[in-house]
Design a protein around this motif. Structure first.
Motif, mmCIF file in Angstrom:
data_model
loop_
_atom_site.group_PDB
_atom_site.id
_atom_site.type_symbol
_atom_site.label_atom_id
_atom_site.label_comp_id
_atom_site.label_asym_id
_atom_site.label_seq_id
_atom_site.Cartn_x
_atom_site.Cartn_y
_atom_site.Cartn_z
ATOM 1 N N ALA A 1 -33.621 -10.323 8.127
ATOM 2 C CA ALA A 1 -32.507 -10.417 8.767
ATOM 3 C C ALA A 1 -32.467 -10.517 10.435
ATOM 4 O O ALA A 1 -32.043 -10.835 11.100
ATOM 5 N N GLY A 2 -33.693 -9.697 10.801
ATOM 6 C CA GLY A 2 -34.182 -9.866 12.205
ATOM 7 C C GLY A 2 -35.326 -10.842 12.712
ATOM 8 O O GLY A 2 -36.023 -10.454 13.740
ATOM 9 N N LYS B 1 -33.568 -15.470 9.462
ATOM 10 C CA LYS B 1 -32.240 -14.566 9.358
ATOM 11 C C LYS B 1 -31.003 -15.546 9.084
ATOM 12 O O LYS B 1 -30.187 -15.059 8.620
#
Length: 265
Positions: A221-222, A226
Motif C-alpha cells: 500500500a505504500g 498502491k
C-alpha cells in the motif's frame, strides 16, 4: 613476479595471501579446458596466477590503473580490461556456445550491484564463484521464515541455483577485514520465460520487504503498487514478506502483471 601497490580502501581491496585458501577456491571453481573465464578485480593476482596456468581464455577486469602494467607483464596472454566491471557489456565477451564463467574476490560494498548485473546478463553467463561477506552469503542462501531471509534471498534463489561453499577467516587477507568472508557458487541454469519481466519481479520483491515487520498489505500500500486491488489475494497479502516462498512471490508477480494496464506492460 613484480610487487603491486598497497591496497586501496576506496576500491574495497583486501588481498588474499593464504595459498591453501587460494587453492581451495580454485578447486571449488573447477577450471575446465575451453572455459571462457572472467576474473573480477585480480589485484595482486593471487587467484590469477593459478587460473592463468589452467586456461587459455582468461579476461581480467581491473578498475585500479596502478596494477595494469604489472598484470600485463605477469600475465601476457590474458586479456586485461581496465574498467569498472559494472559498466561492461558481458555479451561482447561471451559466445553463444561458450558462456562466461566468472570468478572474483569482489569489493563487498558493491556485492549487490554485481549480483544484479550477473542476473541481468545471465544469458551470457554460465556460472560464478564469488567471495562475499559471510553475512551476505547467509542472506543469499537463507530460507523463508528465517531472520536472514530477504530481498537477495528471493531474487538469487529465483533466478539462480546458489550455495554457500565455505567460510573464510579475516586472517587470510591483507589488510585484515573486520568481518568473515565466504565463497558462494552461483549457477545460471534455470529456465525462465523469455517474456518474463525481471524489473517488475525485482520491484515487487523490494516493495514487499519495504516494511519488513508489516504485512504485505501494508508494504504494498505504500509502494509503487498502491493502486492495485489485491482482494483476490487476501490470504497471501495477510502474510509478511519473510514468510513467502519463491512460488508465492511468483503468484504475486503474476497477479500484478495481469492487473497492470496493457499500456504499461
Amino acid at each position: 613476479m613484480k610487487e603491486n601497490p598497497r591496497p586501496l580502501k576506496r576500491f574495497g581491496q583486501n588481498y588474499l595471501k593464504d595459498k591453501n585458501i587460494i587453492e581451495k577456491i580454485i578447486e571449488e571453481f573447477g577450471v575446465r579446458e575451453g572455459n571462457k573465464i572472467i576474473e573480477i578485480g585480480p589485484g595482486r593476482g593471487a587467484l590469477t596466477e593459478i587460473l592463468y596456468q589452467r586456461t587459455d581464455d582468461l579476461t581480467l577486469v581491473e578498475i585500479d590503473k596502478r596494477v595494469i602494467e604489472t598484470l600485463k607483464e605477469n600475465f601476457p596472454n590474458a586479456k586485461i580490461i581496465n574498467r569498472d566491471f559494472l559498466k561492461l557489456n558481458l555479451s561482447e565477451l561471451s559466445a553463444p556456445d561458450n558462456k562466461l564463467r566468472v570468478i572474483g574476490n569482489i569489493p563487498y560494498n558493491i556485492t549487490s550491484p554485481i549480483l544484479f548485473k550477473l542476473i541481468e546478463e545471465r544469458e551470457s553467463v554460465s556460472d560464478a564463484l564469488l567471495m562475499v561477506q559471510y553475512e551476505v552469503a547467509k542472506r543469499i542462501t537463507s530460507t523463508p521464515g528465517t531472520k536472514d531471509y530477504g530481498i537477495l534471498s528471493v531474487i538469487m534463489n529465483f533466478f539462480t541455483d546458489v550455495k554457500l561453499c565455505f567460510k573464510i577467516s579475516p586472517n587470510v587477507f591483507y589488510p585484515k577485514p573486520k568481518v568473515h568472508s565466504a565463497i558462494i557458487k552461483i549457477k545460471f541454469n534455470k529456465t525462465i520465460a523469455e517474456d518474463f519481466d525481471d524489473r517488475l519481479f525485482i520491484d515487487i520483491v523490494k516493495a514487499a520487504f519495504g516494511k519488513r515487520r508489516k504485512t504485505l498489505r501494508n508494504s504494498l500500500a505504500g509502494s509503487m503498487f498502491k493502486g492495485i486491488e489485491f482482494g483476490a489475494l487476501d490470504d497471501l497479502i495477510a502474510k509478511r514478506a519473510e514468510e513467502l516462498s519463491i512460488e508465492e512471490f511468483m503468484k504475486l508477480y503474476n497477479f500484478i502483471q495481469n492487473a497492470k494496464p496493457a499500456s504499461t506492460r
